[in-house]
Design a protein around this motif. Sequence first.
Motif, PDB file in Angstrom:
ATOM      1  N   ASP A 122      -3.943  -7.562 -14.408  1.00  0.00           N
ATOM      2  CA  ASP A 122      -3.686  -6.992 -13.083  1.00  0.00           C
ATOM      3  C   ASP A 122      -2.436  -6.129 -13.170  1.00  0.00           C
ATOM      4  OD1 ASP A 122      -1.661  -8.890 -13.152  1.00  0.00           O
ATOM      5  OD2 ASP A 122      -2.492 -10.113 -11.571  1.00  0.00           O
ATOM      6  N   LEU A 123      -2.226  -5.319 -12.157  1.00  0.00           N
ATOM      7  CA  LEU A 123      -1.079  -4.413 -12.109  1.00  0.00           C
ATOM      8  C   LEU A 123      -0.387  -4.550 -10.763  1.00  0.00           C
ATOM      9  CD1 LEU A 123      -2.805  -1.180 -13.510  1.00  0.00           C
ATOM     10  CD2 LEU A 123      -1.400  -2.803 -14.787  1.00  0.00           C
ATOM     11  N   ALA A 124       0.861  -4.139 -10.690  1.00  0.00           N
ATOM     12  CA  ALA A 124       1.600  -4.136  -9.435  1.00  0.00           C
ATOM     13  C   ALA A 124       1.719  -2.700  -8.947  1.00  0.00           C
ATOM     14  CB  ALA A 124       2.978  -4.746  -9.625  1.00  0.00           C
ATOM     15  N   TYR A 125       1.291  -2.470  -7.708  1.00  0.00           N
ATOM     16  CA  TYR A 125       1.414  -1.156  -7.090  1.00  0.00           C
ATOM     17  C   TYR A 125       2.670  -1.160  -6.233  1.00  0.00           C
ATOM     18  CZ  TYR A 125       0.485   2.783  -4.006  1.00  0.00           C
ATOM     19  OH  TYR A 125       0.601   3.945  -3.296  1.00  0.00           O
ATOM     20  N   THR A 126       3.723  -0.524  -6.713  1.00  0.00           N
ATOM     21  CA  THR A 126       5.008  -0.551  -6.009  1.00  0.00           C
ATOM     22  C   THR A 126       5.270   0.690  -5.164  1.00  0.00           C
ATOM     23  OG1 THR A 126       6.132   0.366  -7.945  1.00  0.00           O
ATOM     24  CG2 THR A 126       6.086  -2.033  -7.752  1.00  0.00           C
ATOM     25  N   ASP A 127       4.456   1.728  -5.302  1.00  0.00           N
ATOM     26  CA  ASP A 127       4.704   2.969  -4.572  1.00  0.00           C
ATOM     27  C   ASP A 127       4.625   2.768  -3.056  1.00  0.00           C
ATOM     28  OD1 ASP A 127       5.309   5.676  -4.379  1.00  0.00           O
ATOM     29  OD2 ASP A 127       3.215   6.286  -4.447  1.00  0.00           O
ATOM     30  N   GLN A 128       3.683   1.947  -2.589  1.00  0.00           N
ATOM     31  CA  GLN A 128       3.528   1.654  -1.162  1.00  0.00           C
ATOM     32  C   GLN A 128       3.465   2.946  -0.340  1.00  0.00           C
ATOM     33  OE1 GLN A 128       3.759  -2.142  -0.069  1.00  0.00           O
ATOM     34  NE2 GLN A 128       2.837  -1.769  -2.043  1.00  0.00           N
ATOM     35  N   ALA A 129       2.649   3.900  -0.783  1.00  0.00           N
ATOM     36  CA  ALA A 129       2.615   5.248  -0.213  1.00  0.00           C
ATOM     37  C   ALA A 129       1.680   5.419   0.977  1.00  0.00           C
ATOM     38  CB  ALA A 129       2.218   6.236  -1.309  1.00  0.00           C
ATOM     39  N   PHE A 130       0.879   4.419   1.294  1.00  0.00           N
ATOM     40  CA  PHE A 130      -0.101   4.573   2.368  1.00  0.00           C
ATOM     41  C   PHE A 130       0.450   4.018   3.675  1.00  0.00           C
ATOM     42  CE2 PHE A 130      -2.305   4.166  -1.699  1.00  0.00           C
ATOM     43  CZ  PHE A 130      -2.900   5.423  -1.744  1.00  0.00           C
ATOM     44  N   PRO A 131       0.032   4.589   4.822  1.00  0.00           N
ATOM     45  CA  PRO A 131       0.616   4.188   6.116  1.00  0.00           C
ATOM     46  C   PRO A 131       0.489   2.699   6.414  1.00  0.00           C
ATOM     47  CG  PRO A 131      -0.909   6.046   6.408  1.00  0.00           C
ATOM     48  CD  PRO A 131      -0.974   5.635   4.968  1.00  0.00           C
TER      49      PRO A 131
END
Length: 70
Positions: free
Chosen positions: A22-31
């Motif tokens: 698994d991966l961690a998505y840290t960008d948190q770019a979506f509203p």
Amino acid sequence: MKPVTFRAGCGREWSLPSAEADLAYTDQAFPECPTCEHRVEPEGGPPFCTLRPVGTAHPFAALAGLDLPE
């Protein structure tokens, strides 16, 4: 390395070469990221969403079948 399609809790998908479980998505770019129920906010680190390969079970899925004695 062959591309793997990863899916976030919101249903978005990314295909990229990876051998990780698994991966961690840290960008948190979506509203909706700040209010997403899949968002993890660790102490001392940035918030993230776990991306899992499409078609794999949740890591705690096996616990759903447990029958614990009272």
